[in-house]
Design a protein around this motif. Structure first.
Motif, mmCIF file in Angstrom:
data_model
loop_
_atom_site.group_PDB
_atom_site.id
_atom_site.type_symbol
_atom_site.label_atom_id
_atom_site.label_comp_id
_atom_site.label_asym_id
_atom_site.label_seq_id
_atom_site.Cartn_x
_atom_site.Cartn_y
_atom_site.Cartn_z
ATOM 1 N N GLY A 172 0.820 -1.206 0.000
ATOM 2 C CA GLY A 172 0.000 0.000 0.000
ATOM 3 C C GLY A 172 0.854 1.257 0.000
ATOM 4 N N VAL A 173 1.909 1.257 0.814
ATOM 5 C CA VAL A 173 2.823 2.404 0.842
ATOM 6 C C VAL A 173 3.563 2.517 -0.492
ATOM 7 N N ALA A 174 3.913 1.381 -1.094
ATOM 8 C CA ALA A 174 4.556 1.409 -2.418
ATOM 9 C C ALA A 174 3.635 2.038 -3.445
ATOM 10 N N ALA A 175 2.342 1.698 -3.398
ATOM 11 C CA ALA A 175 1.375 2.300 -4.328
ATOM 12 C C ALA A 175 1.298 3.807 -4.112
ATOM 13 N N LEU A 176 1.329 4.238 -2.857
ATOM 14 C CA LEU A 176 1.321 5.674 -2.567
ATOM 15 C C LEU A 176 2.600 6.344 -3.065
ATOM 16 N N ALA A 177 3.744 5.681 -2.871
ATOM 17 C CA ALA A 177 5.008 6.235 -3.375
ATOM 18 C C ALA A 177 4.978 6.369 -4.891
ATOM 19 N N ALA A 178 4.278 5.452 -5.548
ATOM 20 C CA ALA A 178 4.211 5.460 -7.018
ATOM 21 C C ALA A 178 3.438 6.664 -7.554
ATOM 22 N N ILE A 179 2.715 7.353 -6.691
ATOM 23 C CA ILE A 179 2.056 8.585 -7.138
ATOM 24 C C ILE A 179 3.100 9.578 -7.642
ATOM 25 N N GLY A 180 4.320 9.484 -7.115
ATOM 26 C CA GLY A 180 5.404 10.363 -7.545
ATOM 27 C C GLY A 180 6.131 9.914 -8.796
ATOM 28 N N VAL A 181 5.757 8.763 -9.335
ATOM 29 C CA VAL A 181 6.374 8.312 -10.594
ATOM 30 C C VAL A 181 6.004 9.318 -11.681
ATOM 31 N N PRO A 182 6.986 9.746 -12.462
ATOM 32 C CA PRO A 182 6.674 10.760 -13.481
ATOM 33 C C PRO A 182 5.596 10.285 -14.468
ATOM 34 N N ALA A 183 4.774 11.238 -14.871
ATOM 35 C CA ALA A 183 3.775 10.931 -15.903
ATOM 36 C C ALA A 183 4.516 10.683 -17.214
ATOM 37 N N ASP A 184 3.954 9.834 -18.037
ATOM 38 C CA ASP A 184 4.536 9.614 -19.354
ATOM 39 C C ASP A 184 4.463 10.913 -20.136
ATOM 40 N N PRO A 185 5.408 11.147 -21.036
ATOM 41 C CA PRO A 185 5.379 12.382 -21.817
ATOM 42 C C PRO A 185 4.036 12.608 -22.516
ATOM 43 N N ALA A 186 3.413 11.539 -22.980
ATOM 44 C CA ALA A 186 2.142 11.676 -23.693
ATOM 45 C C ALA A 186 1.004 12.053 -22.762
ATOM 46 N N SER A 187 1.122 11.688 -21.456
ATOM 47 C CA SER A 187 0.024 11.955 -20.523
ATOM 48 C C SER A 187 0.337 13.083 -19.570
#
Length: 188
Positions: A172-187
């Motif tokens: 669950g914490v990993a999923a929350l951390a993934a909010i900071g993963v950069p958006a793809d250039p297209a999105s």
């Protein structure tokens, strides 16, 4: 060339680390989780480990195809890590060996594609320094294994079932951390 985005790598590395710890928490408690709790054999305990990997290997090409059509690596990582947390919850609550194996397969279906997409995100965020960004992800993977195995041993000594709720929280914490993963250039 695309300039590197080092700040974007931190959430990727954190999510990667937190994704590997739960996977390896289970290893020291295999006998208790599969044989003792569900009446399985040593073969079933080994199959429990292999099933995760087999399901993941089958799931990655399918997930990659859907990813190409539906985009957003960030959303994929968040959704897959949340699904993996649900799989851990299911394994914790499984009342039979068959149910345990079904949840374990779902764990593999979510886990390996999530790691694949984290690597894709690191590759994209690394810009001209892709090798360094992928090295960071590999380091996070190894630290996750290095922390997960002994922690799983400590938890298993107290109560083998503790590996599941701890895994749910970490994913669950990993999923929350993934909010900071950069958006793809297209999105973006």
């Amino acid at each position: 060339p695309v300039p590197p985005r080092p700040a974007a790598l931190a959430p990727i590395a954190i999510a990667t680390f937190l994704t590997l710890v739960p996977l390896t928490l289970l290893v020291p408690a295999l006998t208790e989780l599969v044989v003792d709790r569900h009446g399985g054999t040593r073969f079933h305990a080994h199959l429990f480990v292999a099933l995760n990997q087999l399901a993941g290997i089958i799931a990655v090409p399918v997930a990659m195809r859907w990813h190409r059509r539906l985009g957003s690596t960030r959303r994929w990582v968040i959704a897959l890590l949340a699904l993996d947390a649900v799989a851990f919850l299911g394994m914790w609550r499984a009342d039979s060996l068959g149910a345990l194996f079904a949840w374990r397969a779902l764990d593999g279906i979510a886990h390996l594609p999530a790691l694949t997409f984290l690597m894709i995100a690191a590759n994209r965020a690394g810009g001209a320094r892709r090798g360094a960004s992928l090295g960071l992800v590999a380091t996070a993977l190894m630290f996750g294994v290095g922390v997960g195995l002994p922690t799983g041993g400590i938890l298993a000594a107290r109560d083998p079932l503790l590996v599941y709720p701890v895994g749910v929280v970490l994913l669950g914490v990993a999923a929350l951390a993934a909010i900071g993963v950069p958006a793809d250039p297209a999105s973006a």
